[in-house]
Design an enzyme around this catalytic site. Sequence first.
Site, short mmCIF file in Angstrom:
data_model
loop_
_atom_site.label_atom_id
_atom_site.label_comp_id
_atom_site.label_asym_id
_atom_site.label_seq_id
_atom_site.Cartn_x
_atom_site.Cartn_y
_atom_site.Cartn_z
N SER A 85 4.85 0.26 -0.75
CA SER A 85 3.79 0.75 -1.63
C SER A 85 3.59 2.27 -1.51
CB SER A 85 2.47 0.03 -1.34
OG SER A 85 2.57 -1.30 -1.77
N ASP A 258 -0.66 -8.18 -4.01
CA ASP A 258 0.43 -7.99 -3.05
C ASP A 258 0.21 -8.82 -1.79
OD1 ASP A 258 2.73 -6.38 -1.88
OD2 ASP A 258 1.14 -5.74 -0.52
MG MG Z 1 -1.70 -1.01 -2.44
ZN ZN Z 2 3.26 -5.26 0.09
#
Ligand code: MG
Ligand code: ZN
Length: 365
Positions: A85, A258
């Site tokens: 990320s 996520d």
């Molecule tokens: Mg993030």
């Molecule tokens: Zn991740």
Amino acid sequence: MKLKRKHLILLSLGIVLTGSLLLLALRNELSSGKTKNIILFIGDGMGVTHVTAGITVNKVPLNLQRFPYSGFSMTQSADNYITDSAAGGTAIACGVKTNNGMIGLNPDGSVAASILEVLHENGLATGLVSTSSITHATPASFIAHNSSRGNYEDIALHFLNGSADVFIGGGENHFRTRADGRDLAAELEEQGFDLVYTLEDMKSSASDKLGALLAEVHMPRESEGRTGILEKMTKKAIEVLSRRKNGFFLMIEGSMIDWGAHANDLDYVTSELIDMDRAIGVALDFAEKDGQTLVVITADHETGGLSLTGGNADEGEVSAHFGTTDHSGSMVPIFSYGPGAAALSGIHDNTFFFDTFLNLLKIRN
Ligand code: MG
Ligand code: ZN
């Protein structure tokens, strides 16, 4: 009788055709005006299958389905086919490919200016909103420059330069309970920011420079008490930023799509996605009224290698298979609405957002 029916059919056909043409004209009109404001949503880890699952589970259409344009973003980082990320956020924020783990830097360690910084220098109001700590990789990529995403207290220092007029998320500890003993909240107050720690105080703040730190580190999951709160954070950020005459740039992150995918937990994924969709509704409603606001939804990467192996659209059920507990290399969706939206359709590298946004806002870097 027969003739009348034929006329009726022709009339209906005429109405449908006119309607379609009007819709087409409206779509062109919407995508061709002047871009004054940009609201960018990043669904961390949100791939096409995550969206598919969200649509199925929600049963009634998502706000994501209101977008007239869509495209794809390729997410590879400078040093890895699978981005993290930090590199994914940096590509979107700064328009450069960097190594995994790095925030707002080129692979050689030199500083890469972010869209937030460039626009702030050019007089636009700017904001960051996240359900994670505001110092976490995705929002950090827009305001900080650090060789390691884990240096949260160093990343918090970058908020002192004032590139973000509004920041709302978790992370109070990184500002106030620091190893160096500094109280960045007090320092920000001295710089004219209003720092608040509750939703009530956020709502009642009248300041044009607002920092709302709503959790010590990360905010709770949607399923553990955060339902609809991202919507309120989004509403407040738009309210404050839209007061400014020169336009604004706002990034809003749905961080935990996520995390649900890392946990291979489909309910976690869809509840977070549907919650971000509520905030997207707020942004779209504002953009529809305003007429000069581009709304873009994308992701930094796909997480979980999610595939949908079965389901029932009527029942809102879906069965999933996760191919990994990490990120994958699949391209991720882009949805866009408003003036300039057509420029976002097609397949792009994740670095293209930076130049595209500057071009649409007619700002030279
Ligand atoms: Mg993030
Ligand atoms: Zn991740």
